[in-house]
Each structure stands twice: as C-alpha cells, then as structure tokens.
Design a protein around this motif. Structure first.
Motif, PDB file in Angstrom:
ATOM      1  N   VAL A 229       0.852  -1.177   0.000  1.00  0.00           N
ATOM      2  CA  VAL A 229       0.000   0.000   0.000  1.00  0.00           C
ATOM      3  C   VAL A 229       0.890   1.229   0.000  1.00  0.00           C
ATOM      4  O   VAL A 229       1.865   1.302   0.753  1.00  0.00           O
ATOM      5  N   VAL A 230       0.586   2.181  -0.869  1.00  0.00           N
ATOM      6  CA  VAL A 230       1.363   3.405  -0.931  1.00  0.00           C
ATOM      7  C   VAL A 230       0.632   4.493  -0.167  1.00  0.00           C
ATOM      8  O   VAL A 230      -0.517   4.832  -0.488  1.00  0.00           O
ATOM      9  N   ALA A 298       7.725   6.004  -2.677  1.00  0.00           N
ATOM     10  CA  ALA A 298       6.584   5.574  -3.491  1.00  0.00           C
ATOM     11  C   ALA A 298       5.474   6.620  -3.440  1.00  0.00           C
ATOM     12  O   ALA A 298       4.773   6.853  -4.432  1.00  0.00           O
ATOM     13  N   GLY A 299       5.310   7.263  -2.282  1.00  0.00           N
ATOM     14  CA  GLY A 299       4.316   8.328  -2.172  1.00  0.00           C
ATOM     15  C   GLY A 299       4.643   9.502  -3.067  1.00  0.00           C
ATOM     16  O   GLY A 299       3.750  10.108  -3.677  1.00  0.00           O
ATOM     17  N   LEU A 330      -5.816  10.354  -7.401  1.00  0.00           N
ATOM     18  CA  LEU A 330      -4.621  10.131  -6.592  1.00  0.00           C
ATOM     19  C   LEU A 330      -4.620   8.709  -6.042  1.00  0.00           C
ATOM     20  O   LEU A 330      -3.582   8.037  -6.001  1.00  0.00           O
ATOM     21  N   ASP A 331      -5.800   8.226  -5.642  1.00  0.00           N
ATOM     22  CA  ASP A 331      -5.894   6.867  -5.129  1.00  0.00           C
ATOM     23  C   ASP A 331      -5.588   5.850  -6.219  1.00  0.00           C
ATOM     24  O   ASP A 331      -4.908   4.847  -5.978  1.00  0.00           O
ATOM     25  N   LEU A 336      -1.687   2.045  -8.626  1.00  0.00           N
ATOM     26  CA  LEU A 336      -0.850   1.592  -9.729  1.00  0.00           C
ATOM     27  C   LEU A 336       0.616   1.528  -9.296  1.00  0.00           C
ATOM     28  O   LEU A 336       1.334   0.573  -9.619  1.00  0.00           O
ATOM     29  N   VAL A 337       1.081   2.531  -8.550  1.00  0.00           N
ATOM     30  CA  VAL A 337       2.460   2.526  -8.063  1.00  0.00           C
ATOM     31  C   VAL A 337       2.695   1.314  -7.156  1.00  0.00           C
ATOM     32  O   VAL A 337       3.722   0.634  -7.252  1.00  0.00           O
ATOM     33  N   ALA A 338       1.740   1.044  -6.277  1.00  0.00           N
ATOM     34  CA  ALA A 338       1.871  -0.106  -5.376  1.00  0.00           C
ATOM     35  C   ALA A 338       1.976  -1.402  -6.168  1.00  0.00           C
ATOM     36  O   ALA A 338       2.805  -2.271  -5.861  1.00  0.00           O
TER      37      ALA A 338
END
Length: 348
Positions: A229-230, A298-299, A330-331, A336-338
């Motif tokens: 989770v980011v 990551a954030g 943003l969520d 996607l980053v996570a």
C-alpha cells in the motif's frame, strides 16, 4: 514493395487495426534462442526461446560480449532493448516472428492464448467469441492467439486486473495481461474458422466478459500483496525537481497516449491506460534524478503521477469523490504505483 517485404507475406497481421494500434509502442523484438546448447556440463543453463535484446543484436553482438550464448535476452521493456513494430520490420524483415510485451491496462487489449492441449470442442467455442480483433496460429501450429479489447468488467476484479496472466485451471487457455506474446503472424486456416462459425451448440462462454469473470473470480492475491500500500500525504510534499519531472514526463508520454475511442469511450479504462503510460515515463525521470543522489518515495511517485495525469485527463464528476481518504485519481495513481513496485520486488 519488394518481394522480401514482410507486409506482402503477412498482410493480415501488418494491416490489422489492433496490431497497428500496438505498433507504435517501443516494446517489439523477436523471440530467439537464449543461452547455451544443452551439454553434459550441468552448470550451463540450457537454451530457451525468449525475447532478445534486439538493439544489442543490431549494434553488433559479438564473441566479446559477456552474456551467455549468442544472443542477449531483453532486460528492459523500452527503447533500451526494444523497437517499434515498423522499426523491427525495417531492420529485420526476415524475422521468424514478432514478439511484443503487452501491457493490457495501457494498451486496452489482451491476448487469449489457447494452448495446443486445449480440447477441440472448447477451442472451437473460444474461436466463436465475439469481439476477436486478430487471430493466428500459435508457434506449435495447434494452438491459437486471439487479440481482444479489455472486457467491460475488467476493473470489477482488482486482484485479477493486477495479474500478469490469468490461467484456466487445466492450463488449456490463459489471458495475457502484462506479458510477452510471440506472434507467428500465421492466420488460422479457413477450415478451422468455418468449423467454428458452423457450430450450433450453445457455447461455453457467450462473451469475453463472461470468460474473464470466471477466471478473475478465482484469482488470489499474491503473497504480501495486501501489504503493498502506498501512503500519500494530504497535500503534495516538497518533491525535488517535481515541476521538471512532470513537464518532461508529459513531453515524452504524449506520443504514446491512446484515444478514449480505443476503449469504446469507457473513461475509467482509458484513464487507467493514461496512468499506466505516464508511470513508465515518471519512473524514467526519477532514475535520472536519482543519479544525483536524490531519493524518491513511493508516495512521491504517486503524487508526481497524479499531477501529470491531471494535465492529461479531463475532469469529470467522479474525480471529486474520495477513495481511501484521498482524491479519486490520486488513489488510482497510488494503487498503480503499489502494483508496479510489488511486481518489481525481488521477492516476486
């Protein structure tokens, strides 16, 4: 066109609209033999067919190169190793195949890979699915590759949507979502297509949505994925060179942007495609600045991706909604980053 032009050999491949939609992505190469021939020396890896670093080959791969075997495998999914389809066709017109790294959420397409061992009746049913954009024989000559648009219910199954492959329990067929696909460019014989068209029995699946739902319902979360989770601050943090990173990302990414029409104007699917395309270029920029000794969390990546997306994605009412305590887009950027970081983790 010259007689050696592959467009004349495989017109149904090179002229296909779905293939043309993928052609400009710099994720094409050929699949070749990687590694050493099998010998009694068990310390040497056996040869295997895999996508090659085609740029290294064209630059003059020689015996002085330090990789195992005569060819080096593709180790990056961009212009570091790969080409566009038109570039590949121009420099290696006699290639035995065309390998493409499919990124379903960015491309808006997936590949239904029907294995050679699939029962004939089931394979026939799958060939009857509506919405097949391109079809061909697999490398064995007994299976099939079907290119199709993402199903309408794709994002209804977030665990499945994050998978690289969704496999049928017997291994008879699979959906390739984030994976290499080696196209033979050999059309399915007319008698096989005619047999599928003439079938009168009720099909096992009436649509790709139905097939996907069955596979997706059985998809399990990868070990450790729930912890991926980011976290993002309520407001954008002070990220070094953020404006330059966002600006350069937008310049580089615009030529890869798909049109909403490619997704039947399903804006949710199109938006995720935009995020996926932007992510790759954000990461490229972060690598540049990381070389200066700057660390990005990551954030930070999620915020940069979100800000870049706001410049591309038109505002709609859904964007005013909150998800997990943060703006909707943003969520989605953080999710996607996570997912991408979980996939790149050495544990995976």
């Amino acid at each position: 066109m010259s007689p050696a032009d592959p467009h004349t050999w495989f017109p149904q491949f090179y002229g296909n609209p779905a293939i043309r939609a993928l052609a400009s992505a710099c994720r094409w190469t050929i699949s070749g033999q990687i590694g050493e021939a099998t010998t009694d020396d068990s310390t040497k890896p056996p040869k295997r067919k895999a996508p090659i670093d085609v740029r290294h080959l064209l630059a003059g791969c020689s015996s002085r190169c330090k990789h195992v075997g005569s060819l080096r495998g593709a180790f990056a999914l961009d212009e570091t190793c790969l080409l566009t389809l038109d570039e590949l066709t121009a420099v290696i017109p006699n290639a035995a195949n065309a390998a493409f790294y499919l990124q379903a959420q960015a491309d808006g397409l997936l590949v239904l890979d029907i294995e050679a061992g699939c029962p004939t009746g089931l394979a026939t049913d799958l060939l009857r699915l509506p919405g097949i954009l391109y079809s061909e024989l697999s490398m064995s000559g007994r299976g099939f590759h079907l290119v199709m648009s993402l199903p309408e219910n794709f994002h209804d199954f977030p665990v499945a949507a994050a998978k690289r492959v969704l496999r049928e329990e017997h291994g008879w067929y699979e959906l390739l979502l984030d994976h290499w696909s080696t196209f033979t460019r050999q059309p399915v014989p007319d008698h096989i297509l005619a047999s599928a068209d003439a079938a009168t029995s009720a099909p096992v699946f009436t649509s790709l949505d139905e097939l996907y739902a069955q596979l997706a319902a059985n998809a399990s979360e990868s070990p450790g994925a729930s912890a991926s989770v980011v976290a993002t601050a309520n407001d954008m943090p002070d990220i070094p060179y953020s404006q330059a990173i966002i600006a350069q990302t937008l310049v580089l990414a615009r030529h890869q942007m798909r049109d909403p029409g490619d997704f039947n104007h399903d804006m949710s699917r199109w938006e995720f495609s935009v995020l996926a395309s932007l992510y790759g270029w954000v990461r490229t920029q972060l690598h540049v600045y990381s070389a200066l000794g700057i660390e990005f969390s990551a954030g930070d990546t999620a915020w940069l991706l979100y800000k870049a997306a706001l410049d591309v994605i038109p505002t709609r009412p859904k964007h005013r909604e909150q998800r997990n305590g943060r703006p909707f887009l943003l969520d989605r950027a953080a999710a996607l980053v996570a997912d991408r970081e979980a996939r790149s983790s050495p544990a995976n």
